[in-house]
Scaffold this active site. Sequence first.
Site, PDB file in Angstrom:
ATOM      1  N   ARG A   1       2.140   4.715  18.293  1.00 57.57           N
ATOM      2  CA  ARG A   1       0.705   5.019  18.153  1.00 57.57           C
ATOM      3  C   ARG A   1      -0.115   4.321  19.238  1.00 57.57           C
ATOM      4  O   ARG A   1      -1.017   4.917  19.829  1.00 57.57           O
ATOM      5  CB  ARG A   1       0.230   4.618  16.756  1.00 57.57           C
ATOM      6  CG  ARG A   1       0.937   5.378  15.652  1.00 57.57           C
ATOM      7  CD  ARG A   1       0.411   5.006  14.279  1.00 57.57           C
ATOM      8  NE  ARG A   1       1.265   5.566  13.227  1.00 57.57           N
ATOM      9  CZ  ARG A   1       0.847   5.851  12.009  1.00 57.57           C
ATOM     10  NH1 ARG A   1      -0.410   5.631  11.658  1.00 57.57           N
ATOM     11  NH2 ARG A   1       1.675   6.340  11.112  1.00 57.57           N
TER      12      ARG A   1
ATOM     13  N   CYS B   1      -8.718  12.862  -9.137  1.00 58.62           N
ATOM     14  CA  CYS B   1      -9.496  12.730  -7.909  1.00 58.62           C
ATOM     15  C   CYS B   1      -8.576  12.556  -6.720  1.00 58.62           C
ATOM     16  O   CYS B   1      -7.908  11.545  -6.604  1.00 58.62           O
ATOM     17  CB  CYS B   1     -10.442  11.532  -8.010  1.00 58.62           C
ATOM     18  SG  CYS B   1     -11.436  11.305  -6.548  1.00 58.62           S
TER      19      CYS B   1
ATOM     20  N   ARG C   1       1.639  10.371  13.565  1.00 53.00           N
ATOM     21  CA  ARG C   1       2.812   9.779  12.947  1.00 53.00           C
ATOM     22  C   ARG C   1       3.407   8.773  13.916  1.00 53.00           C
ATOM     23  O   ARG C   1       2.995   8.655  15.046  1.00 53.00           O
ATOM     24  CB  ARG C   1       3.865  10.858  12.647  1.00 53.00           C
ATOM     25  CG  ARG C   1       3.568  11.764  11.470  1.00 53.00           C
ATOM     26  CD  ARG C   1       3.559  11.051  10.134  1.00 53.00           C
ATOM     27  NE  ARG C   1       4.650  10.102   9.945  1.00 53.00           N
ATOM     28  CZ  ARG C   1       5.840  10.402   9.452  1.00 53.00           C
ATOM     29  NH1 ARG C   1       6.115  11.636   9.105  1.00 53.00           N
ATOM     30  NH2 ARG C   1       6.757   9.477   9.291  1.00 53.00           N
TER      31      ARG C   1
ATOM     32  N   ARG D   1      -8.244   8.263   3.789  1.00 49.94           N
ATOM     33  CA  ARG D   1      -9.206   7.191   3.490  1.00 49.94           C
ATOM     34  C   ARG D   1      -9.895   6.707   4.751  1.00 49.94           C
ATOM     35  O   ARG D   1     -11.121   6.530   4.782  1.00 49.94           O
ATOM     36  CB  ARG D   1      -8.461   6.016   2.820  1.00 49.94           C
ATOM     37  CG  ARG D   1      -9.310   4.754   2.642  1.00 49.94           C
ATOM     38  CD  ARG D   1      -8.446   3.563   2.236  1.00 49.94           C
ATOM     39  NE  ARG D   1      -7.466   3.222   3.247  1.00 49.94           N
ATOM     40  CZ  ARG D   1      -7.702   2.449   4.313  1.00 49.94           C
ATOM     41  NH1 ARG D   1      -8.907   1.958   4.520  1.00 49.94           N
ATOM     42  NH2 ARG D   1      -6.741   2.196   5.187  1.00 49.94           N
ATOM     43  N   ARG D   2      -9.117   6.487   5.804  1.00 42.60           N
ATOM     44  CA  ARG D   2      -9.709   6.030   7.060  1.00 42.60           C
ATOM     45  C   ARG D   2     -10.591   7.109   7.679  1.00 42.60           C
ATOM     46  O   ARG D   2     -11.692   6.835   8.155  1.00 42.60           O
ATOM     47  CB  ARG D   2      -8.610   5.616   8.037  1.00 42.60           C
ATOM     48  CG  ARG D   2      -7.937   4.302   7.666  1.00 42.60           C
ATOM     49  CD  ARG D   2      -6.760   3.984   8.571  1.00 42.60           C
ATOM     50  NE  ARG D   2      -6.170   2.691   8.262  1.00 42.60           N
ATOM     51  CZ  ARG D   2      -4.892   2.390   8.418  1.00 42.60           C
ATOM     52  NH1 ARG D   2      -4.049   3.323   8.864  1.00 42.60           N
ATOM     53  NH2 ARG D   2      -4.431   1.191   8.108  1.00 42.60           N
TER      54      ARG D   2
ATOM     55  N   LYS E   1       0.816  -1.213   0.000  1.00 45.37           N
ATOM     56  CA  LYS E   1       0.000   0.000   0.000  1.00 45.37           C
ATOM     57  C   LYS E   1       0.852   1.266   0.000  1.00 45.37           C
ATOM     58  O   LYS E   1       0.356   2.345  -0.304  1.00 45.37           O
ATOM     59  CB  LYS E   1      -0.971   0.011   1.181  1.00 45.37           C
ATOM     60  CG  LYS E   1      -0.356   0.129   2.558  1.00 45.37           C
ATOM     61  CD  LYS E   1      -1.437   0.062   3.635  1.00 45.37           C
ATOM     62  CE  LYS E   1      -0.866   0.083   5.039  1.00 45.37           C
ATOM     63  NZ  LYS E   1      -0.165   1.324   5.387  1.00 45.37           N
ATOM     64  N   ASP E   2       2.148   1.149   0.337  1.00 49.31           N
ATOM     65  CA  ASP E   2       3.048   2.305   0.300  1.00 49.31           C
ATOM     66  C   ASP E   2       3.657   2.535  -1.077  1.00 49.31           C
ATOM     67  O   ASP E   2       4.332   3.540  -1.300  1.00 49.31           O
ATOM     68  CB  ASP E   2       4.199   2.120   1.303  1.00 49.31           C
ATOM     69  CG  ASP E   2       3.735   2.136   2.747  1.00 49.31           C
ATOM     70  OD1 ASP E   2       2.682   2.738   3.029  1.00 49.31           O
ATOM     71  OD2 ASP E   2       4.419   1.537   3.596  1.00 49.31           O
TER      72      ASP E   2
END
Length: 307
Positions: A154, A241, A148, A130-131, A84-85
């Site tokens: 986190r 987009c 971050r 997105r989240r 995904k990165d």
Amino acid sequence: MSGPATRALRLGTRKSLLATTQSGLVADLLTERTGAAVELTGVTTFGDVTKAHLAQLGGTGVFVSALRDKLLDGEVDFAVHSLKDLPTAPAEGIALAAVVARHDPRDVLVAGAKLADLPTGARVGTGSPRRVAQLRAIRPDLEYVPIRGNADTRIGKVQSGELAGVVLAAAGLQRIGREEVVAQIFDIDEMLPAPGQGALAVECRADRADLLDLLAALDDPPTRAAVAAERSVLAALEAGCAAPVGAYAVTSGNTVDLTAAVISADGRRSVRKSASGPMSEAMGLGRDLAAAMISDGADTLMGEQTH
């Protein structure tokens, strides 16, 4: 064809616990399947040292370019990335040698309670537009704050009370053995993952035919087809987009079933579509689905970013 190199192959990896764990899994899998010896080589990337939030940096690519530079310079032989990165545009001189079988693609909430049970105004951390957009669709009354740091950092913000919760990728927490902190696993239907989430990409130089042959042992064709469909949706949408995009595909036999959504930043509007097609046409399936979404107004969901 020559066998594995006599010296250990140098696997370039970011230095975080998650990155080295993921790279270690791939190294072990390659040794198991081919007998090749592998050693990890730590690389510091721009995404590791910058203080800016990933959304400000464009999200993808900030963890990838330094590893690719090391590949091109010949300082490492291959590299592992969270797929995904990985930017959707191809990189000159770099080949996607393998897509490893996917782990859990879902997002999870690390908190003292499920999302529905958090008090109004509770602060939830995530650096992903997105989240945030999908969370706002479920709980618009919560405060979503950029965050971050690695997974432990986190999680620590929740355990210290600084935040009521953070949203992370399930696969990452599973790989580092921290599933015990998860309060809720989001269904795919309520929180569509990032394209490629849960999958690992293996890259090497495009001119290393010996390595391409060797690393092919790591490739999982169904996962490669699924993520190709997801990433082609993102590639087609990125041109016009900038709204949050989620996409997820599964394979059954030779068929790919793809669902994608573009969500407005405030979570109030979305364009969501699904399509199916043959695995061999996965990229075309994604492009066609993106075009259908744009026809339904996906490109109008830009809106003003809400904070």
